[in-house]
Enzyme design. Structure first.
Site, PDB file in Angstrom:
ATOM      1  N   GLU A 126       0.870  -1.202   0.153  1.00 50.82           N
ATOM      2  CA  GLU A 126      -0.036   0.068  -0.037  1.00 50.82           C
ATOM      3  C   GLU A 126       0.806   1.412   0.051  1.00 50.82           C
ATOM      4  O   GLU A 126       2.087   1.153   0.489  1.00 50.82           O
ATOM      5  CB  GLU A 126      -0.961   0.174   1.429  1.00 50.82           C
ATOM      6  CG  GLU A 126      -1.928  -0.919   1.203  1.00 50.82           C
ATOM      7  CD  GLU A 126      -1.452  -2.173   1.881  1.00 50.82           C
ATOM      8  OE1 GLU A 126      -2.459  -3.401   2.096  1.00 50.82           O
ATOM      9  OE2 GLU A 126      -0.362  -2.221   2.519  1.00 50.82           O
TER      10      GLU A 126
ATOM     11  N   TYR B   6       7.350   2.376  -8.009  1.00 50.50           N
ATOM     12  CA  TYR B   6       6.892   1.047  -8.008  1.00 50.50           C
ATOM     13  C   TYR B   6       6.113   0.522  -9.499  1.00 50.50           C
ATOM     14  O   TYR B   6       6.560  -0.430  -9.875  1.00 50.50           O
ATOM     15  CB  TYR B   6       5.775   0.904  -7.158  1.00 50.50           C
ATOM     16  CG  TYR B   6       5.694   1.309  -5.497  1.00 50.50           C
ATOM     17  CD1 TYR B   6       6.909   0.860  -4.877  1.00 50.50           C
ATOM     18  CD2 TYR B   6       5.009   1.901  -4.675  1.00 50.50           C
ATOM     19  CE1 TYR B   6       7.378   0.786  -3.616  1.00 50.50           C
ATOM     20  CE2 TYR B   6       5.597   2.207  -3.565  1.00 50.50           C
ATOM     21  CZ  TYR B   6       6.737   1.873  -2.873  1.00 50.50           C
ATOM     22  OH  TYR B   6       6.824   1.978  -1.519  1.00 50.50           O
TER      23      TYR B   6
END
Length: 144
Positions: A104, A116
């Site tokens: 998260e 990411y």
């Protein structure tokens, strides 16, 4: 030169310092000590000139890696250390037969989201009000 290696108990002081400078609700030193004892976790550090400059870790839950902690010292950001650490964490996880990774990230953390994506994570949902202090939604991301 950056050395990426498994975290040990002697790293916890420096890791805790980065944790406290980075997060509004930091983990305790005892929490890190407990996770290092478990067989279902992987925690690594980035070291430059004998100084810990970053760390990350995951829990192996039924061959899925839940990346639950990831930080780089502010002075060492934008030097590819985060990329190196996360790549190494996934490499170690793959060796332990982890076949998917999730995490998260705060919706406002554009730099982390960019990192990411660069590694191959994809957005796969929202956790409403996941973060406190300040309250914010989290983007759920997966790498398979």
């Amino acid at each position: 030169m950056t050395i990426i290696r498994l975290m040990t108990d002697r790293d916890i002081e420096q890791v805790s310092k980065i944790e406290n400078e980075t997060f509004s609700m930091p983990w305790s030193k005892d929490a890190f000590r407990e996770f290092l004892k478990r067989k279902d976790t992987i925690y690594i550090v980035a070291e430059v000139n004998n100084e810990i400059v970053g760390y990350c870790g995951l829990w192996n839950i039924v061959q899925e890696g839940n990346i639950n902690n990831f930080a780089v010292n502010k002075q060492y950001r934008k030097k590819h250390i985060g990329f190196e650490m996360l790549t190494k964490l996934i490499e170690i996880g793959n060796e332990q037969r982890i076949n998917a990774y999730t995490l998260e990230v705060r919706q406002s953390n554009v730099a982390a989201i960019r990192l990411y994506h660069k590694i191959g994570f994809r957005e796969d949902g929202i956790r409403k009000n996941f973060y406190e202090s300040p309250r914010e939604d989290a983007i759920i991301m997966w790498y398979r």
